[in-house]
Design a protein around this motif. Sequence first.
Motif, PDB file in Angstrom:
ATOM      1  N   GLN A 109      41.962  37.457  27.516  1.00 18.94           N
ATOM      2  CA  GLN A 109      40.656  37.005  27.990  1.00 18.94           C
ATOM      3  C   GLN A 109      39.547  37.967  27.542  1.00 18.94           C
ATOM      4  O   GLN A 109      38.479  37.546  27.080  1.00 18.94           O
ATOM      5  CB  GLN A 109      40.692  36.915  29.513  1.00 18.94           C
ATOM      6  N   GLN A 110      39.831  39.267  27.670  1.00 16.30           N
ATOM      7  CA  GLN A 110      38.809  40.268  27.301  1.00 16.30           C
ATOM      8  C   GLN A 110      38.390  40.138  25.840  1.00 16.30           C
ATOM      9  O   GLN A 110      37.208  40.096  25.519  1.00 16.30           O
ATOM     10  CB  GLN A 110      39.374  41.676  27.575  1.00 16.30           C
ATOM     11  N   ILE A 111      39.363  40.020  24.938  1.00 18.11           N
ATOM     12  CA  ILE A 111      39.001  40.004  23.512  1.00 18.11           C
ATOM     13  C   ILE A 111      38.310  38.685  23.150  1.00 18.11           C
ATOM     14  O   ILE A 111      37.388  38.665  22.334  1.00 18.11           O
ATOM     15  CB  ILE A 111      40.223  40.328  22.597  1.00 18.11           C
ATOM     16  N   HIS A 112      38.708  37.589  23.807  1.00 24.90           N
ATOM     17  CA  HIS A 112      38.044  36.305  23.546  1.00 24.90           C
ATOM     18  C   HIS A 112      36.590  36.337  24.007  1.00 24.90           C
ATOM     19  O   HIS A 112      35.695  35.882  23.305  1.00 24.90           O
ATOM     20  CB  HIS A 112      38.806  35.150  24.216  1.00 24.90           C
ATOM     21  N   GLU A 113      36.369  36.883  25.194  1.00 29.97           N
ATOM     22  CA  GLU A 113      34.993  36.955  25.727  1.00 29.97           C
ATOM     23  C   GLU A 113      34.094  37.790  24.817  1.00 29.97           C
ATOM     24  O   GLU A 113      32.993  37.381  24.445  1.00 29.97           O
ATOM     25  CB  GLU A 113      35.007  37.638  27.101  1.00 29.97           C
ATOM     26  N   ILE A 114      34.615  38.961  24.449  1.00 30.52           N
ATOM     27  CA  ILE A 114      33.795  39.862  23.621  1.00 30.52           C
ATOM     28  C   ILE A 114      33.567  39.255  22.237  1.00 30.52           C
ATOM     29  O   ILE A 114      32.459  39.318  21.697  1.00 30.52           O
ATOM     30  CB  ILE A 114      34.431  41.272  23.553  1.00 30.52           C
ATOM     31  N   ASP A 305      31.594  50.462  31.613  1.00 24.73           N
ATOM     32  CA  ASP A 305      32.154  51.555  32.424  1.00 24.73           C
ATOM     33  C   ASP A 305      33.625  51.349  32.760  1.00 24.73           C
ATOM     34  O   ASP A 305      34.317  52.294  33.115  1.00 24.73           O
ATOM     35  CB  ASP A 305      31.349  51.722  33.719  1.00 24.73           C
ATOM     36  N   GLN A 306      34.079  50.117  32.669  1.00 25.23           N
ATOM     37  CA  GLN A 306      35.485  49.828  32.997  1.00 25.23           C
ATOM     38  C   GLN A 306      36.392  49.795  31.753  1.00 25.23           C
ATOM     39  O   GLN A 306      37.582  49.468  31.861  1.00 25.23           O
ATOM     40  CB  GLN A 306      35.597  48.460  33.715  1.00 25.23           C
ATOM     41  N   SER A 307      35.852  50.129  30.590  1.00 22.17           N
ATOM     42  CA  SER A 307      36.689  50.141  29.373  1.00 22.17           C
ATOM     43  C   SER A 307      37.895  51.038  29.612  1.00 22.17           C
ATOM     44  O   SER A 307      37.748  52.146  30.138  1.00 22.17           O
ATOM     45  CB  SER A 307      35.922  50.725  28.179  1.00 22.17           C
ATOM     46  N   ASP A 310      37.524  55.080  25.888  1.00 22.35           N
ATOM     47  CA  ASP A 310      36.185  55.361  25.354  1.00 22.35           C
ATOM     48  C   ASP A 310      35.046  54.669  26.121  1.00 22.35           C
ATOM     49  O   ASP A 310      34.088  54.152  25.508  1.00 22.35           O
ATOM     50  CB  ASP A 310      36.121  55.007  23.860  1.00 22.35           C
ATOM     51  N   ALA A 311      35.126  54.693  27.447  1.00 21.89           N
ATOM     52  CA  ALA A 311      34.112  54.026  28.281  1.00 21.89           C
ATOM     53  C   ALA A 311      32.707  54.592  28.060  1.00 21.89           C
ATOM     54  O   ALA A 311      31.730  53.841  28.043  1.00 21.89           O
ATOM     55  CB  ALA A 311      34.505  54.119  29.755  1.00 21.89           C
ATOM     56  N   LYS A 312      32.605  55.902  27.877  1.00 22.72           N
ATOM     57  CA  LYS A 312      31.263  56.519  27.800  1.00 22.72           C
ATOM     58  C   LYS A 312      30.458  56.068  26.586  1.00 22.72           C
ATOM     59  O   LYS A 312      29.239  56.157  26.568  1.00 22.72           O
ATOM     60  CB  LYS A 312      31.403  58.041  27.733  1.00 22.72           C
ATOM     61  N   GLN A 313      31.156  55.623  25.557  1.00 20.57           N
ATOM     62  CA  GLN A 313      30.428  55.223  24.347  1.00 20.57           C
ATOM     63  C   GLN A 313      30.328  53.702  24.200  1.00 20.57           C
ATOM     64  O   GLN A 313      29.681  53.212  23.276  1.00 20.57           O
ATOM     65  CB  GLN A 313      31.097  55.843  23.112  1.00 20.57           C
ATOM     66  N   ALA A 314      30.964  52.967  25.130  1.00 25.34           N
ATOM     67  CA  ALA A 314      30.948  51.496  25.016  1.00 25.34           C
ATOM     68  C   ALA A 314      29.572  50.971  25.389  1.00 25.34           C
ATOM     69  O   ALA A 314      28.952  51.445  26.346  1.00 25.34           O
ATOM     70  CB  ALA A 314      32.004  50.901  25.941  1.00 25.34           C
ATOM     71  N   ILE A 315      29.089  49.980  24.655  1.00 28.69           N
ATOM     72  CA  ILE A 315      27.798  49.365  24.995  1.00 28.69           C
ATOM     73  C   ILE A 315      28.012  47.910  25.406  1.00 28.69           C
ATOM     74  O   ILE A 315      29.008  47.281  25.044  1.00 28.69           O
ATOM     75  CB  ILE A 315      26.762  49.453  23.842  1.00 28.69           C
TER      76      ILE A 315
END
Length: 334
Positions: A109-114, A305-307, A310-315
């Motif tokens: 689901q995550q990869i489809h949404e993104i 923030d929930q990645s 590498d949460a700190k660099q995710a946009i």
Amino acid sequence: MIIILKKNLSASAVDTIVEKLKSMQLEAVPQWVDEHIHLAIVRGEMEQVSFHELAKFPEVEKVLPCTSQFKLSSKTFKPTPTVIEIKGQKIGDGSCIMMAGPCSIESEQQIHEIAALVAKSGAQVLRGGAFKPRTSPYQFQGLGEAGLRYMRTAADANDLLAISEVMDVRDVSLVGEYVDIIQVGARNMQNFSLLKELGTIPKPVMLKRGLCATYMEWLMAAEYIASCGNNNIMLCERGIRTFETYTRNTLDLAAVPVLKDLTHFPVIVDPSHGTGLRALVAPMSYAAAAIGADGLMIEVHTNPDQSISDAKQAIHPKTFAKIVKKVQAIKVIE
Ligand code: PEP
Ligand code: MN
């Protein structure tokens, strides 16, 4: 030394000259460059053979000195930029290809949404790690083949190309089955067995810069892939280790003009790993676009923030959409 052969030579004429050179103790690698076949002399005692002697061969148009250690990757060997074409999408043609997606593929689901969101914003390539090079063996290691499967269907559903990292030489054919571009991560830039294997497959490779690699080491790593027969290579600047600890890495943007001067391969910039901080992803993307980067690789997550990694660099996808618009505008001005 680079030997440029005359146009329209038959395959047997090329074989003959390669054999002639071999008898002179020179090993030549032939490759098509525009309309000519170029021979890179990769091994042998050049001092003992004069340019004049080689230039007199009936098949030879020109002989050029090539003093750099890297031959096939050099601008002497191929003065025009390499344009990699995958399913009609060009990389290295003056545009800025946008690669976006999560650090790790976390679920179907995550990869489809993104994928749907980044495609809508103008990305051409979906990124996502299925085999993750984590610092600790106890951290999430990636979903492996299942992740690649999810990624492939998500990419296809949104008309995107797919890129993912291969860490192990034993997984090259598996990863190659699912993705359009194989990524070599920073930690594997000098895994020479892996590079040689990638040289034998018909898949474009994106070679990330090693954490402490010089330009020369990086180009020699590309040369490993090229010398085994694969010329579809792009180089990705992703920051290097310096004394600065405020940012995760120091994004070395000088790499773009330097590499464009030294090599014909496209140069991509990864401002996510290059800075490690989401606030810096947009400004560094604009800087990279302004100096002629052939593409950007950006980590995007619907809930940054929930990645898992590498949460700190995710946009957020909305930030990504803004970046795409501005990068397109910068490219027009450039
Ligand atoms: C990545 O792109 O997922 C990655 C691990 O990057 P790097 O190899 O540059 O650290
Ligand atoms: Mn990452």
